[in-house]
Design an enzyme around this catalytic site. Structure first.
Site, PDB file in Angstrom:
ATOM      1  N   SER A 154       1.023  -1.179   0.009  1.00 40.57           N
ATOM      2  CA  SER A 154      -0.077   0.088   0.037  1.00 40.57           C
ATOM      3  C   SER A 154       0.908   1.217   0.108  1.00 40.57           C
ATOM      4  O   SER A 154       1.632   1.592  -0.990  1.00 40.57           O
ATOM      5  CB  SER A 154      -1.089   0.222   1.147  1.00 40.57           C
ATOM      6  OG  SER A 154      -2.118   0.975   0.992  1.00 40.57           O
ATOM      7  N   ASP A 249      -9.507  -3.290  -6.107  1.00 43.31           N
ATOM      8  CA  ASP A 249      -8.700  -2.154  -5.075  1.00 43.31           C
ATOM      9  C   ASP A 249      -8.616  -0.883  -5.893  1.00 43.31           C
ATOM     10  O   ASP A 249      -8.485  -1.044  -7.201  1.00 43.31           O
ATOM     11  CB  ASP A 249      -7.394  -2.858  -5.103  1.00 43.31           C
ATOM     12  CG  ASP A 249      -6.588  -2.369  -4.259  1.00 43.31           C
ATOM     13  OD1 ASP A 249      -6.533  -0.826  -4.049  1.00 43.31           O
ATOM     14  OD2 ASP A 249      -5.664  -2.951  -3.299  1.00 43.31           O
ATOM     15  N   HIS A 279      -8.503  -4.237  -1.022  1.00 41.34           N
ATOM     16  CA  HIS A 279      -7.354  -3.696  -0.608  1.00 41.34           C
ATOM     17  C   HIS A 279      -7.090  -4.642   0.799  1.00 41.34           C
ATOM     18  O   HIS A 279      -8.108  -4.177   1.718  1.00 41.34           O
ATOM     19  CB  HIS A 279      -7.386  -2.221  -0.552  1.00 41.34           C
ATOM     20  CG  HIS A 279      -6.219  -1.590   0.006  1.00 41.34           C
ATOM     21  ND1 HIS A 279      -5.368  -1.527  -1.082  1.00 41.34           N
ATOM     22  CD2 HIS A 279      -5.666  -0.937   0.941  1.00 41.34           C
ATOM     23  CE1 HIS A 279      -4.270  -0.897  -0.375  1.00 41.34           C
ATOM     24  NE2 HIS A 279      -4.408  -0.319   0.475  1.00 41.34           N
TER      25      HIS A 279
END
Length: 310
Positions: A154, A249, A279
């Site tokens: 991320s 995502d 995610h």
């Protein structure tokens, strides 16, 4: 088109409970509350004799995870996620313990400063300083400096991508591999997936816009490529790369685009887009089929890059 929930892999549905219980912030007040509520897990995994200890260099904390057996070992320089605004090495200690044990690598996790208290370039400066410390300390840590990967998920994946660009442009030590798990690369939010996933319960457009505002601060409509790697025009001479992302995502399309451009620039690049995955799915549901497959794919790629004789 089916709703977001209807598209989620059934095994991953329980993982949405975390997002519902701890929704990512969109304001400063929400950020303070989010940080206070999401405490680190102190029940560390016991993984094949992996040990860890903290090192401090110029006020920067790094946690070093060492696998069993004699070195020199390869190394994975790990950068945690959290939107540049949350997270810590404490949160990622269980993950890094297992990562070290499963890849046979020393994992060095960096506890960089967070935004908005410390906007760009402070987080990147920290991860850059930590990488320099890793190479300078290779002998002490029993690390083979020719087998070092930079990795993150991320926001950590975005910092990892920015760091490899900075390292290349500064003529830094050769990095053997970069592992980017659903990296946060593009501050513009112009991709189709950024528009599509504007109100989902996991990391969505509003969460991402707030995080980027915190990271970039005011007055940076065109931030440096080291802050927003998607803006980099030249991706040549970067390390071989694995990028993983779910098809549900927000970062899906910017990650696919980055992987394509890396490949077009001659960088050996592997891209996995996992159907029905959102995610953070492999963290919330690591024993699900998709979660387990994702971690297996990660381990295989890192092992191939860092243990080339295996």
């Amino acid at each position: 088109m089916k709703s977001f929930i209807d598209r989620v892999d059934p095994e991953l549905l329980p993982g949405l409970d975390f997002s519902e219980a701890f929704p990512p912030p969109t304001t400063i007040d929400e950020l303070h509350s989010f940080r206070s509520k999401t405490t680190a897990d102190t029940t560390y995994a016991d993984c094949s004799g992996v040990t860890f200890q903290d090192r401090i260099t110029d006020g920067l904390r790094l946690r070093v995870f060492t696998p069993a057996g004699a070195g020199p070992h390869p190394a994975i320089y790990w950068i945690h996620g959290g939107g540049m605004i949350a997270g810590s090495v404490d949160h990622d200690t269980p993950y890094c313990t297992v990562l070290s044990g499963e890849t046979g690598a020393v994992v060095v996790a960096v506890d960089y400063r967070l935004s908005p208290e410390h906007p760009f370039p402070a987080p990147l400066d920290d991860v850059h300083a930590g990488l320099q410390w890793l190479f300078a300390s290779a002998e002490v840590l029993s690390i083979d400096p020719h087998r070092v990967a930079v990795a993150g998920s991320s926001a950590g994946g975005g910092l990892a991508a920015g760091l490899t660009l900075l390292n290349r442009d500064n003529g830094g030590p050769r990095i053997a591999f970069q592992y980017l798990m659903y990296p946060m690369l593009d501050h513009t939010h112009t991709s189709n997936s950024s528009r599509e996933f504007h109100d989902i319960p996991t990391w969505n457009r509003a969460h991402s816009q707030f995080a980027w505002q915190c990271y970039l601060g005011a007055g940076q409509p065109s931030p440096p490529i080291y802050a927003a790697p998607a803006a980099a025009e030249d991706l040549a001479a970067l390390p071989p790369t694995l990028i993983q992302v779910g098809d549900l995502d927000l970062f899906r399309d910017e990650d696919i685009n980055y992987a394509t451009r890396l490949s077009n620039a001659g960088v050996p690049t592997e891209l996995h887009v996992y159907p029905g995955a959102y995610h953070g799915y492999e963290l919330n549901c690591p024993t699900s089929s998709l979660g387990a497959q994702t971690l297996t794919d990660r381990n295989r790629a890192l092992t191939k890059a860092l243990h080339p004789s295996c």
